[in-house]
Design an enzyme around this catalytic site. Sequence first.
Site, PDB file in Angstrom:
ATOM      1  N   HIS A   1      -5.652   9.650   0.425  1.00  0.00           N
ATOM      2  CA  HIS A   1      -5.641   8.795   1.613  1.00  0.00           C
ATOM      3  C   HIS A   1      -6.441   9.393   2.780  1.00  0.00           C
ATOM      4  CE1 HIS A   1      -4.055   5.960   4.647  1.00  0.00           C
ATOM      5  NE2 HIS A   1      -3.622   5.241   3.641  1.00  0.00           N
TER       6      HIS A   1
ATOM      7  N   HIS B   1       3.620  -2.077   3.145  1.00  0.00           N
ATOM      8  CA  HIS B   1       3.621  -0.734   2.578  1.00  0.00           C
ATOM      9  C   HIS B   1       4.939  -0.411   1.879  1.00  0.00           C
ATOM     10  CE1 HIS B   1       0.594  -0.616   5.815  1.00  0.00           C
ATOM     11  NE2 HIS B   1      -0.005   0.320   5.096  1.00  0.00           N
TER      12      HIS B   1
ATOM     13  N   HIS C   1      -6.400   3.247  -4.234  1.00  0.00           N
ATOM     14  CA  HIS C   1      -6.313   3.490  -2.784  1.00  0.00           C
ATOM     15  C   HIS C   1      -6.595   4.955  -2.454  1.00  0.00           C
ATOM     16  CE1 HIS C   1      -5.407   2.239   1.226  1.00  0.00           C
ATOM     17  NE2 HIS C   1      -4.197   2.764   1.311  1.00  0.00           N
TER      18      HIS C   1
ATOM     19  N   ASP D   1       0.789  -1.228   0.000  1.00  0.00           N
ATOM     20  CA  ASP D   1       0.000   0.000   0.000  1.00  0.00           C
ATOM     21  C   ASP D   1       0.827   1.287   0.000  1.00  0.00           C
ATOM     22  OD1 ASP D   1      -2.088  -1.768   0.267  1.00  0.00           O
ATOM     23  OD2 ASP D   1      -3.079  -0.651   1.867  1.00  0.00           O
TER      24      ASP D   1
END
Length: 271
Positions: free
Chosen positions: A151, A241, A147, A96
């Site tokens: 964020h 990540h 995504h 991510d």
Amino acid sequence: MAVRPAGATTPTAGGSPRSRPTTGGAPFPGQSPASPGTSPAGGDTSTAPGDSHSNGSAPPDSSPPPSATGQDPPPPAGHPQFYVHEGDKAIALTIDDGPSSKYTPQVLALLAQYKIPATFCMIGQNAAQHASLVAEVSAAGHLVANHTWTHPNLAKMSEAQVTAEIERTNDAITKGGARQPVLFRAPGGNWSPTVFSVCAKLGLRALDWSVDPRDWSRPGTDHIVQTVMGHTHTGSIILEHDGGGDRSQTVAALQRFLPQLLEAGYKFVQP
């Protein structure tokens, strides 16, 4: 930060992200909780100043345990996908918050070394800034998922705001050379009826996770490795990540647990 034993009930999506209990890996329905490992794991990372973070670890989903069907059915309407269902020892690796000019190439090199397919959940701003990496990730055979653009905590946003975050990111990903995303991951696992509705309208499958070593918080390479190895089982979706801050511990942990998982007989699939 509140924690819960594996298998405990999770509050309704859209509640306060910092009050949502978390765990390093939830069991399938009907299974015993995973053996206690290292300290419980939390959620996804943020690119906001100070590397702030919203919790969002996964409860068991309502779908049955994986079976050797070779198919990964969509989650029930209004629910995200916490597991893959593609046979014994099938697991998925998700990366991510990138792409990152520093860490994404390192992650790609490791995945190529071990011939592992992964899913990169990209933030639109980063995808637009590093379009060549979007193309490189896609060309290597990895999935690129949406995504959001910035964020944010989508559970606090209107339908128009959620739609804008997702559509703008889709544009950045496709302009970077990747296919139109079919997967969407909400930052911090902060889902809401509005988010699920927008995903349905845009043809996106909601993707969560079931093993989270909190690598975003830089807890130490040993902690990341021990949490992944201690909680991964058939069907697990592992969260790591490559963006949002210093990810050197994540890269070091991947170097250790990827070959260990392969040696244990796991095979990596894409959700």
